[in-house]
Scaffold this motif. Structure first.
Motif, PDB file in Angstrom:
ATOM      1  N   LEU A  38       0.861  -1.182   0.000  1.00  0.00           N
ATOM      2  CA  LEU A  38       0.000   0.000   0.000  1.00  0.00           C
ATOM      3  C   LEU A  38       0.901   1.236   0.000  1.00  0.00           C
ATOM      4  N   ILE A  39       0.720   2.115  -0.991  1.00  0.00           N
ATOM      5  CA  ILE A  39       1.502   3.352  -1.034  1.00  0.00           C
ATOM      6  C   ILE A  39       0.607   4.500  -0.599  1.00  0.00           C
ATOM      7  N   ASP A  40       0.959   5.116   0.514  1.00  0.00           N
ATOM      8  CA  ASP A  40       0.213   6.285   0.992  1.00  0.00           C
ATOM      9  C   ASP A  40       0.733   7.494   0.227  1.00  0.00           C
ATOM     10  N   PHE A  41      -0.072   7.977  -0.720  1.00  0.00           N
ATOM     11  CA  PHE A  41       0.386   9.065  -1.589  1.00  0.00           C
ATOM     12  C   PHE A  41      -0.414  10.338  -1.340  1.00  0.00           C
ATOM     13  N   ASP A  42      -1.040  10.388  -0.172  1.00  0.00           N
ATOM     14  CA  ASP A  42      -1.856  11.532   0.217  1.00  0.00           C
ATOM     15  C   ASP A  42      -1.156  12.255   1.368  1.00  0.00           C
ATOM     16  N   PRO A  43      -0.865  13.557   1.203  1.00  0.00           N
ATOM     17  CA  PRO A  43      -0.142  14.282   2.264  1.00  0.00           C
ATOM     18  C   PRO A  43      -0.821  14.228   3.633  1.00  0.00           C
ATOM     19  N   GLN A  44      -2.118  13.899   3.667  1.00  0.00           N
ATOM     20  CA  GLN A  44      -2.751  13.774   4.986  1.00  0.00           C
ATOM     21  C   GLN A  44      -2.208  12.565   5.746  1.00  0.00           C
ATOM     22  N   GLY A  45      -1.666  11.604   4.999  1.00  0.00           N
ATOM     23  CA  GLY A  45      -1.050  10.430   5.644  1.00  0.00           C
ATOM     24  C   GLY A  45      -2.032   9.563   6.400  1.00  0.00           C
ATOM     25  N   ASN A  46      -3.307   9.595   5.997  1.00  0.00           N
ATOM     26  CA  ASN A  46      -4.305   8.838   6.768  1.00  0.00           C
ATOM     27  C   ASN A  46      -4.190   7.324   6.586  1.00  0.00           C
ATOM     28  N   ALA A  47      -3.681   6.885   5.439  1.00  0.00           N
ATOM     29  CA  ALA A  47      -3.504   5.434   5.259  1.00  0.00           C
ATOM     30  C   ALA A  47      -2.396   4.933   6.191  1.00  0.00           C
ATOM     31  N   THR A  48      -1.444   5.812   6.483  1.00  0.00           N
ATOM     32  CA  THR A  48      -0.346   5.449   7.400  1.00  0.00           C
ATOM     33  C   THR A  48      -0.865   5.311   8.830  1.00  0.00           C
ATOM     34  N   SER A  49      -1.584   6.336   9.303  1.00  0.00           N
ATOM     35  CA  SER A  49      -2.101   6.241  10.673  1.00  0.00           C
ATOM     36  C   SER A  49      -3.226   5.209  10.772  1.00  0.00           C
ATOM     37  N   GLY A  50      -3.946   5.005   9.651  1.00  0.00           N
ATOM     38  CA  GLY A  50      -5.034   4.018   9.653  1.00  0.00           C
ATOM     39  C   GLY A  50      -4.542   2.591   9.801  1.00  0.00           C
ATOM     40  N   LEU A  51      -3.236   2.380   9.601  1.00  0.00           N
ATOM     41  CA  LEU A  51      -2.653   1.049   9.836  1.00  0.00           C
ATOM     42  C   LEU A  51      -1.850   1.030  11.137  1.00  0.00           C
ATOM     43  N   GLY A  52      -2.079   2.056  11.950  1.00  0.00           N
ATOM     44  CA  GLY A  52      -1.466   2.064  13.278  1.00  0.00           C
ATOM     45  C   GLY A  52       0.001   2.439  13.294  1.00  0.00           C
ATOM     46  N   ILE A  53       0.468   3.138  12.240  1.00  0.00           N
ATOM     47  CA  ILE A  53       1.883   3.528  12.180  1.00  0.00           C
ATOM     48  C   ILE A  53       2.068   4.919  12.781  1.00  0.00           C
ATOM     49  N   ASP A  54       3.049   5.050  13.651  1.00  0.00           N
ATOM     50  CA  ASP A  54       3.342   6.338  14.284  1.00  0.00           C
ATOM     51  C   ASP A  54       4.195   7.178  13.336  1.00  0.00           C
ATOM     52  N   LYS A  55       3.616   8.266  12.799  1.00  0.00           N
ATOM     53  CA  LYS A  55       4.324   9.058  11.789  1.00  0.00           C
ATOM     54  C   LYS A  55       5.587   9.725  12.337  1.00  0.00           C
ATOM     55  N   SER A  56       5.602   9.990  13.636  1.00  0.00           N
ATOM     56  CA  SER A  56       6.769  10.695  14.199  1.00  0.00           C
ATOM     57  C   SER A  56       8.010   9.809  14.235  1.00  0.00           C
ATOM     58  N   GLN A  57       7.807   8.497  14.075  1.00  0.00           N
ATOM     59  CA  GLN A  57       8.942   7.564  14.143  1.00  0.00           C
ATOM     60  C   GLN A  57       9.522   7.217  12.769  1.00  0.00           C
ATOM     61  N   LEU A  58       8.963   7.808  11.719  1.00  0.00           N
ATOM     62  CA  LEU A  58       9.360   7.388  10.368  1.00  0.00           C
ATOM     63  C   LEU A  58      10.659   8.045   9.925  1.00  0.00           C
ATOM     64  N   GLU A  59      11.542   7.252   9.327  1.00  0.00           N
ATOM     65  CA  GLU A  59      12.792   7.820   8.808  1.00  0.00           C
ATOM     66  C   GLU A  59      12.685   8.099   7.313  1.00  0.00           C
ATOM     67  N   THR A  60      12.121   7.153   6.581  1.00  0.00           N
ATOM     68  CA  THR A  60      12.009   7.307   5.128  1.00  0.00           C
ATOM     69  C   THR A  60      10.562   7.136   4.724  1.00  0.00           C
TER      70      THR A  60
END
Length: 259
Positions: A38-60
């Motif tokens: 799944l590629i989250d290509f929306d600047p809102q990043g909702n697909a990322t948080s919707g899978l329980g990923i903490d955005k503050s911990q992301l490196e790449t």
């Protein structure tokens, strides 16, 4: 492995269930035994948080992929679900739009990143709710467009513009791009309006509307706040069953087109 099937989930209108569909389609394809990215290509990043990923911990993130040419594999992270990986996004992706507008090959950054990358059966792209440079990148990288349409009065308004964009992309950068199907979302079977919109959409897209429609369902609305796809949150609810049926239809249509 063969090249993955790349599906861009796109509608320039917001609030039509695009991210929800991206997450749940990807999850259900993975549950069906497919290797899915799944590629989250929306600047809102909702697909990322919707899978329980903490955005503050992301490196790449996907930003580094399209902006700095970092290999896609460097941005891929595993999710807690079998067969499902994610390329995450953060709000910084919005800055990429401005930077990319001046860059070379600005329309094909995502396609170039995916080229030769065959670790997956399916790649699902969650596009932003606009006809932006990012959306166009997603459409150029994709084999298929999945179009979610909300069962409400203005459902078909603005779709003409999106379909024109798809036609332009087919003429120029991606001649094999196809509409895999139109998905009616937030269908309330108790209201006449919902049914009327459904029929109207079918008339507008003959033979393209999925048999499965996604119902209005509290569980679908609750799942993202728990960082889970609805199928993981409550697999017996109406919403989870609908997305499972959708994934089956998508696989069937892809197989038919490939054969």
């Amino acid at each position: 492995m063969a090249q993955p099937v790349v599906i861009a989930v796109t509608n320039q209108k917001g609030g039509v269930g695009k991210t929800t569909t991206s997450i749940n389609l990807a999850y259900c394809l993975a549950q069906a035994g497919k290797q899915v990215l799944l590629i989250d290509f929306d600047p809102q990043g909702n697909a990322t948080s919707g899978l329980g990923i903490d955005k503050s911990q992301l490196e790449t993130t996907v930003l580094e992929v399209v902006h700095k040419g970092v290999p896609l594999s460097d941005a891929v992270i595993a999710t807690r679900y079998k067969n499902l990986s994610l390329v995450p996004a953060t709000p910084q992706l919005a800055n990429a739009e401005v930077e990319l507008a001046k860059a070379e090959h600005r329309f094909t950054r995502l396609r170039d990143a995916l080229a030769g990358y065959d670790a997956y059966d399916y790649v699902v792209i969650d596009s932003p709710p606009s006809l932006s440079l990012l959306t166009v990148n997603g459409l150029i990288a994709a084999n298929y467009v999945l179009l979610p349409v909300q069962a409400e009065f203005y459902a078909l308004e603005g779709l003409g513009q999106l379909l024109e964009t798809i036609q332009l992309i087919r003429k120029g950068m991606n001649p094999t791009l196809e509409l895999i199907g139109v998905l009616v979302t937030m269908l309330d079977s108790r209201t006449t309006l919902s049914q009327q919109v459904y029929e109207e959409v079918k008339k507008h897209f003959p033979g393209k509307v999925f048999d499965t429609a996604i119902p209005r369902n509290v569980r679908i609305a609750e799942a993202p706040s728990h960082g889970e796809p609805v199928g993981a949150y409550d697999k017996w609810c109406k919403g989870a069953r609908a997305y499972k049926a959708l994934a089956k239809e998508v696989m069937t249509r892809v197989d038919e087109k490939r054969s």
